[in-house]
Write a protein that holds these residues in place. Structure first.
Motif, PDB file in Angstrom:
ATOM      1  N   THR A  15      -7.083  -7.565  -0.359  1.00 49.16           N
ATOM      2  CA  THR A  15      -5.820  -6.742   0.340  1.00 49.16           C
ATOM      3  C   THR A  15      -5.393  -5.847  -0.180  1.00 49.16           C
ATOM      4  N   ILE A  16      -5.016  -4.318   0.382  1.00 48.99           N
ATOM      5  CA  ILE A  16      -4.477  -3.380  -0.323  1.00 48.99           C
ATOM      6  C   ILE A  16      -3.155  -3.479  -0.415  1.00 48.99           C
ATOM      7  N   GLY A  17      -2.406  -4.234   0.389  1.00 45.85           N
ATOM      8  CA  GLY A  17      -1.144  -4.377   0.443  1.00 45.85           C
ATOM      9  C   GLY A  17      -0.237  -3.265   0.648  1.00 45.85           C
ATOM     10  N   LEU A  18      -0.166  -2.713   2.157  1.00 43.02           N
ATOM     11  CA  LEU A  18       0.542  -1.605   2.559  1.00 43.02           C
ATOM     12  C   LEU A  18       1.969  -1.838   2.411  1.00 43.02           C
ATOM     13  N   PHE A  19       2.900  -0.861   2.434  1.00 45.51           N
ATOM     14  CA  PHE A  19       4.282  -1.029   2.437  1.00 45.51           C
ATOM     15  C   PHE A  19       5.003   0.518   2.893  1.00 45.51           C
ATOM     16  N   GLY A  21       7.341   3.291   2.376  1.00 45.71           N
ATOM     17  CA  GLY A  21       7.924   3.892   1.112  1.00 45.71           C
ATOM     18  C   GLY A  21       9.382   3.998   1.160  1.00 45.71           C
ATOM     19  N   ALA A  22      10.047   3.888   2.378  1.00 47.30           N
ATOM     20  CA  ALA A  22      11.444   4.106   2.290  1.00 47.30           C
ATOM     21  C   ALA A  22      12.047   2.476   2.107  1.00 47.30           C
ATOM     22  N   ASP A  23      11.164   1.474   2.300  1.00 48.37           N
ATOM     23  CA  ASP A  23      11.628   0.239   2.316  1.00 48.37           C
ATOM     24  C   ASP A  23      10.696  -0.647   2.023  1.00 48.37           C
ATOM     25  N   PRO A  24      10.229  -0.703   0.663  1.00 48.55           N
ATOM     26  CA  PRO A  24       9.098  -1.274   0.207  1.00 48.55           C
ATOM     27  C   PRO A  24       9.078  -2.799  -0.245  1.00 48.55           C
ATOM     28  N   ARG A  25      10.126  -3.521  -0.009  1.00 49.49           N
ATOM     29  CA  ARG A  25      10.083  -4.949  -0.313  1.00 49.49           C
ATOM     30  C   ARG A  25       9.442  -5.706   0.884  1.00 49.49           C
ATOM     31  N   PRO A  26       9.463  -5.529   2.195  1.00 48.21           N
ATOM     32  CA  PRO A  26       8.796  -6.275   3.124  1.00 48.21           C
ATOM     33  C   PRO A  26       7.428  -6.328   3.023  1.00 48.21           C
ATOM     34  N   GLY A  27       6.792  -4.996   2.577  1.00 47.00           N
ATOM     35  CA  GLY A  27       5.433  -4.876   2.505  1.00 47.00           C
ATOM     36  C   GLY A  27       5.012  -5.764   1.245  1.00 47.00           C
ATOM     37  N   HIS A  28       5.602  -5.896   0.472  1.00 46.28           N
ATOM     38  CA  HIS A  28       5.245  -6.715  -1.002  1.00 46.28           C
ATOM     39  C   HIS A  28       5.398  -8.006  -0.598  1.00 46.28           C
ATOM     40  N   GLU A  29       6.593  -8.587   0.156  1.00 44.69           N
ATOM     41  CA  GLU A  29       6.508  -9.839   0.674  1.00 44.69           C
ATOM     42  C   GLU A  29       5.449 -10.203   1.607  1.00 44.69           C
ATOM     43  N   HIS A  52      -2.690   3.602  -6.571  1.00 41.31           N
ATOM     44  CA  HIS A  52      -1.606   4.522  -7.606  1.00 41.31           C
ATOM     45  C   HIS A  52      -1.161   5.805  -6.611  1.00 41.31           C
ATOM     46  N   LEU A  53       0.044   5.872  -6.830  1.00 38.14           N
ATOM     47  CA  LEU A  53       0.774   7.136  -6.082  1.00 38.14           C
ATOM     48  C   LEU A  53       0.432   7.313  -4.676  1.00 38.14           C
ATOM     49  N   GLN A  54       0.326   6.022  -4.083  1.00 41.55           N
ATOM     50  CA  GLN A  54       0.026   5.594  -2.593  1.00 41.55           C
ATOM     51  C   GLN A  54       1.156   4.556  -2.265  1.00 41.55           C
ATOM     52  N   TYR A  55       1.214   4.254  -0.833  1.00 45.78           N
ATOM     53  CA  TYR A  55       1.998   3.128  -0.117  1.00 45.78           C
ATOM     54  C   TYR A  55       1.082   1.898  -0.191  1.00 45.78           C
ATOM     55  N   GLY A  56       0.442   1.506  -1.392  1.00 44.68           N
ATOM     56  CA  GLY A  56      -0.097   0.134  -1.351  1.00 44.68           C
ATOM     57  C   GLY A  56       0.402  -0.378  -2.721  1.00 44.68           C
ATOM     58  N   ILE A  57      -0.476  -1.474  -3.068  1.00 41.06           N
ATOM     59  CA  ILE A  57      -0.238  -2.325  -4.481  1.00 41.06           C
ATOM     60  C   ILE A  57      -0.407  -1.125  -5.601  1.00 41.06           C
ATOM     61  N   SER A  58       0.789  -0.536  -6.338  1.00 40.66           N
ATOM     62  CA  SER A  58       0.461   0.076  -7.269  1.00 40.66           C
ATOM     63  C   SER A  58       0.413  -0.572  -8.812  1.00 40.66           C
ATOM     64  N   SER A  59       1.036  -2.027  -8.819  1.00 42.71           N
ATOM     65  CA  SER A  59       1.076  -2.817  -9.859  1.00 42.71           C
ATOM     66  C   SER A  59       0.618  -4.239  -9.609  1.00 42.71           C
ATOM     67  N   PRO A  60      -0.521  -4.484  -9.421  1.00 44.93           N
ATOM     68  CA  PRO A  60      -1.136  -5.664  -9.210  1.00 44.93           C
ATOM     69  C   PRO A  60      -0.706  -6.745 -10.251  1.00 44.93           C
ATOM     70  N   PHE A 316      -7.521  -1.722   6.405  1.00 41.54           N
ATOM     71  CA  PHE A 316      -6.248  -0.875   5.897  1.00 41.54           C
ATOM     72  C   PHE A 316      -5.593  -0.567   7.303  1.00 41.54           C
ATOM     73  N   SER A 317      -4.003  -0.637   7.173  1.00 40.99           N
ATOM     74  CA  SER A 317      -3.031  -0.269   8.176  1.00 40.99           C
ATOM     75  C   SER A 317      -3.040  -1.038   9.457  1.00 40.99           C
ATOM     76  N   PHE A 318      -3.291  -2.507   9.069  1.00 32.08           N
ATOM     77  CA  PHE A 318      -3.034  -3.475  10.304  1.00 32.08           C
ATOM     78  C   PHE A 318      -1.785  -3.973  10.180  1.00 32.08           C
ATOM     79  N   GLU A 319      -1.006  -4.666  11.171  1.00 28.74           N
ATOM     80  CA  GLU A 319       0.335  -5.567  11.125  1.00 28.74           C
ATOM     81  C   GLU A 319      -0.261  -6.770  10.535  1.00 28.74           C
ATOM     82  N   GLU A 320       0.950  -7.441  10.040  1.00 32.05           N
ATOM     83  CA  GLU A 320       0.743  -8.679   9.474  1.00 32.05           C
ATOM     84  C   GLU A 320       0.259  -9.834  10.574  1.00 32.05           C
ATOM     85  N   ALA A 321       0.465  -9.856  11.654  1.00 38.11           N
ATOM     86  CA  ALA A 321       0.012 -10.882  12.595  1.00 38.11           C
ATOM     87  C   ALA A 321      -1.290 -10.510  12.824  1.00 38.11           C
TER      88      ALA A 321
END
Length: 343
Positions: A15-19, A21-29, A52-60, A316-321
């Motif tokens: 998984t790429i782990g998208l989130f 940028g204005a509210d990153p916690r829900p995507g990480h959760e 890196h420098l994107q809206y995916g997991i920058s720190s695995p 990429f870019s799908f919803e959690e469901a």
């Protein structure tokens, strides 16, 4: 090396782990929940991709640290960590710590080459040493030496009340055997084999022409790279290779989801018909449809027929469901159709 009709032994996902940028916690959760679900479904491994420098997991490393405490069995990996962004000694410390916390479940996947958009990021990443940095295989060799416990300093002993080690600590003895190299060319496959690494193959290969099968057919090119890797690996035919195609079973998907998945695959299909760019990168078509049909396509795939473990990439870019449906169908429909049994 598995027989063409051998059952799939290990099933994983990436998984790429998208989130946002204005509210990153829900995507990480959401990423944490997906891996927890994978463990519940019996997957053997879950892998995180760097962005890196994107809206995916920058720190695995940070995300994997959380996952070591929220899972108990599933193996956890990176696919892949681009070493151009890393100091090998510091990364070895992080990986050793993760492996200890996880109880020996970490599978670091690594690659070489300059960071993406190097000219844009070099001033921030290496402001004083950009022209001196080595982004080739030597960087991997440094990491390997540290993970294997070779000396990293010329002093070991007690100084005052502090004890010092001459190797990276914590040292996790089994970690070196779980290092993977992400390769897409004959040269990288051969190098990984010569250095005793495991090989991660993905949905991208380099159509080089030198020793590769003719044409722009992804599967035989990937198969040639797998064979080259095993020819040069100390373990020979038993050397581990994991394949990472984009696979989307639709058995339990809604009509809306199926339409979304098919549109996603169709938009990406043109890049699979010919090598792309000066590096001649060739992409595999995404496999979308009922599990039974995907199983037939995989059993006919030259690359898949040479492996007995996979880490299917989530789109990429799908919803959690959507990811819940895809993972559930992979584990309950596609995996069994490939002869896999949940852990």
């Amino acid at each position: 090396m598995p027989a063409p009709d051998a059952p799939l032994r290990r099933l994983g996902f990436l998984t790429i782990g998208l989130f946002d940028g204005a509210d990153p916690r829900p995507g990480h959760e959401s990423t944490l929940r997906m891996v927890e679900l994978g463990e519940q479904l019996g997957f053997d491994s879950a892998w995180l991709r760097h962005r890196h420098l994107q809206y995916g997991i920058s720190s695995p490393v940070a995300v994997l640290g959380a996952l070591t405490q929220r899972t108990t069995r599933i193996e956890l990996g990176t696919a892949v960590t681009p070493l151009g962004w890393e100091n090998p000694l510091r990364l070895a410390e992080d990986l050793g710590t993760l492996d200890v916390l996880s109880g020996g479940r970490i599978n670091p996947g690594i690659s070489v080459g300059p960071p993406m958009h190097w000219q844009d990021v070099r001033g921030a990443l290496y402001p004083d040493t950009a022209d001196a940095e080595d982004f080739g295989y030597t960087r991997v060799e440094r990491l390997l030496a540290h993970v294997r416990g070779e000396p990293a300093a010329s002093f070991a002993g007690v100084e005052g009340i502090e004890a010092w080690s001459d190797r990276v600590e914590p040292h996790s003895p089994g970690l070196a055997g779980r290092l993977w190299y992400g390769g897409g060319s004959l040269r990288s496959a051969q190098w990984a084999g010569e250095h005793g690494l495991n090989l991660l193959t993905s949905s991208v290969v380099k159509a080089e022409g030198d020793g590769e099968p003719a044409g722009a057919d992804f599967a035989p090119i990937q198969a040639a790279q797998i064979r080259r890797f095993r020819e040069h690996h100390p373990a020979g035919a038993a050397a581990r290779v994991s394949q990472g195609l984009v696979v989307v079973p639709t058995d339990s998907a809604s009509a809306e989801q199926r339409a979304k998945y098919e549109a996603y695959a169709a938009a990406r299909l043109p890049r699979t018909t010919a090598p792309q760019g000066p590096a001649r990168m060739l992409f595999a078509p995404d496999l979308v449809g009922p599990a039974e049909r995907i199983a037939e396509q995989l059993h006919a795939h030259d690359g898949f027929r040479l492996v007995d473990e996979v880490a299917f990439a989530l789109p990429f870019s799908f919803e959690e469901a959507d990811y819940v449906q895809i993972l559930t169908d992979i584990a309950t429909r596609l995996g069994p159709a490939l002869g896999w049994q949940p852990a």
